[in-house]
Design a protein around this motif. Structure first.
Motif, PDB file in Angstrom:
ATOM      1  N   GLU A   2       0.827  -1.198   0.000  1.00 40.02           N
ATOM      2  CA  GLU A   2       0.000   0.000   0.000  1.00 40.02           C
ATOM      3  C   GLU A   2       0.870   1.260   0.000  1.00 40.02           C
ATOM      4  N   PRO A   3       0.382   2.348  -0.635  1.00 38.65           N
ATOM      5  CA  PRO A   3       1.181   3.596  -0.702  1.00 38.65           C
ATOM      6  C   PRO A   3       1.595   4.124   0.668  1.00 38.65           C
ATOM      7  N   GLU A   4       0.696   3.988   1.664  1.00 33.45           N
ATOM      8  CA  GLU A   4       1.041   4.525   2.994  1.00 33.45           C
ATOM      9  C   GLU A   4       2.194   3.739   3.631  1.00 33.45           C
ATOM     10  N   ILE A   5       2.254   2.423   3.361  1.00 30.00           N
ATOM     11  CA  ILE A   5       3.358   1.629   3.889  1.00 30.00           C
ATOM     12  C   ILE A   5       4.658   1.984   3.173  1.00 30.00           C
ATOM     13  N   ALA A   7       5.351   4.853   1.837  1.00 25.80           N
ATOM     14  CA  ALA A   7       5.764   6.184   2.315  1.00 25.80           C
ATOM     15  C   ALA A   7       6.449   6.062   3.677  1.00 25.80           C
ATOM     16  N   ARG A   8       5.923   5.197   4.514  1.00 20.25           N
ATOM     17  CA  ARG A   8       6.520   4.982   5.839  1.00 20.25           C
ATOM     18  C   ARG A   8       7.917   4.388   5.711  1.00 20.25           C
ATOM     19  N   ARG A  11      10.453   6.980   4.763  1.00 20.26           N
ATOM     20  CA  ARG A  11      10.877   7.785   5.926  1.00 20.26           C
ATOM     21  C   ARG A  11      11.893   7.023   6.777  1.00 20.26           C
ATOM     22  N   ARG A 100       5.460  -5.925   6.743  1.00 24.70           N
ATOM     23  CA  ARG A 100       4.340  -5.646   7.645  1.00 24.70           C
ATOM     24  C   ARG A 100       4.652  -6.116   9.065  1.00 24.70           C
TER      25      ARG A 100
END
Length: 365
Positions: A2-5, A7-8, A11, A100
């Motif tokens: 997923e894009p949010e993962i 992005a994390r 970082r 994950r």
């Protein structure tokens, strides 16, 4: 992923690079404490960064293979591209699953030693005999992991069974594996003491507590008393000739007393130290339980009443089967498991636990 993962992960990688730059600065190199702290943080991020970079490489290769499939007319090259696409897609899916799990909040106790308490529940002598069997199972499991076990307290029933046994398991990652063993263990078998050959059901309780540093839990002297007396344990006549056994009774301003007895060594000082370690671990566990309830995270206490109906695992001798009721999994070859081959069960519990935690965080696969 997923894009949010993703992005994390980007970082995390940025922080990893930042740490690398910081550790090359002269002022950091001359500060051993700060350098050690930064190096530890970078090490903790290293595996996650490595998986993220593997994923990006696989993603790039996948795009190249898809482009080849679109543009090539040669059947052999198209077949190779299709095989690469399937292989790379599977690899990316596997990396995603690993990432994950790596993103889950770490249990701060995972690398700690543990204190295990085993007590007979219902079933009298048969429950005590099974307590001894389970104690030996954990001893042998510890040996397979390269861990050390140290007996702290033992109360026997006179025929080779244990009414209660408390021991420590020392080794890297002991809590991360053994924390799943707490609860009521039920055994179904024909007792050695049963002349008619009828199957009996008995229970024992197992509590698994992380070892707690002395500074982590404050124990005030006015909150407990220490009794010393002559040990009556299994240590032989040499143990019984001195007042080496130690009993700590902790009140601590609560209605429920906590009693800890340690008598395994001839040294009163050593037994006192062991008893305080057990008390500290119990107080820490009690505080953690209270905090979880306040946060609304309902979790049954590890040690129940020992009633036959309360069970987290059943050892069925006639059917050569072990059932873990938390995950609904059965495995056979019970004698091998009781000889220390616990990894199959524990691995399944780790997988289940991770999946539940991922679901709770909205990161289910």
């Amino acid at each position: 992923m997923e894009p949010e993962i993703l992005a994390r992960l980007a970082r995390v990688e940025a922080r990893y690079i930042e740490l690398n730059d910081e550790m090359t600065q002269p002022d950091v190199l001359s500060d051993h404490v700060r350098l050690t702290t930064l190096a530890r943080e970078q090490t903790e991020l290293g595996e996650l960064v490595g998986r993220y970079r593997e994923f990006l490489q696989a993603e790039k290769a996948l795009e190249e293979s898809k482009a080849m499939l679109r543009e090539e007319n040669d059947p052999e090259l198209r077949e190779m591209a299709q095989m690469d696409i399937e292989e790379l897609s599977a690899r990316m899916e596997a990396i995603g699953a690993e990432v994950r799990v790596l993103l889950l909040p770490r249990d701060p106790n995972d690398e700690k030693n543990v204190i295990i308490e085993i007590r007979q529940g219902e079933g009298g002598d048969e429950a005590a005999l099974f307590s001894a069997d389970v104690y030996r199972m954990y001893q042998r499991y510890a040996e397979t992991r390269g861990w050390k076990t140290e007996l702290m307290s033992l109360s026997e029933n006179g025929i080779g069974g244990f009414k209660e046994v408390i021991f420590e398991v020392q080794g890297q990652g002991a809590w991360s594996r053994l924390k799943y063993e707490g609860g009521v263990h039920r055994v179904q078998r024909v007792p050695a003491t049963e002349a008619r050959g009828r199957i009996h059901t008995s229970t024992i309780t197992v509590a698994v507590l992380p070892e707690v540093e002395e500074t982590a839990v404050e124990i005030k002297q006015e909150d407990y008393r220490i009794d010393v007396y002559r040990s009556g344990g299994h240590g032989g006549q040499g143990v019984n000739t001195t007042d080496s056994a130690v009993r700590i009774v902790y009140k601590g301003g609560t209605p429920d007393e906590i009693v800890v007895v340690c008598q395994d060594t001839r040294s009163q000082i050593k037994n006192r130290e062991s008893a305080l370690n057990v008390l500290r671990a119990r107080l820490y566990a009690r505080e953690q339980e209270k905090r979880q309830k306040e946060l609304g995270e309902s979790r049954l206490a590890q040690v129940g009443s020992g009633e036959r109906a309360e069970k987290m695992r059943t050892y069925n001798y006639p059917q050569d089967r072990i059932t873990d009721h938390r995950i609904g999994q059965n495995i056979s070859n019970l004698p091998v498991v009781l000889d220390g081959a616990l990894d199959r069960l524990i691995d399944a519990l780790v997988t289940y636990d991770n999946a539940e935690r991922l679901k709770a965080l909205g990161m289910g696969a």
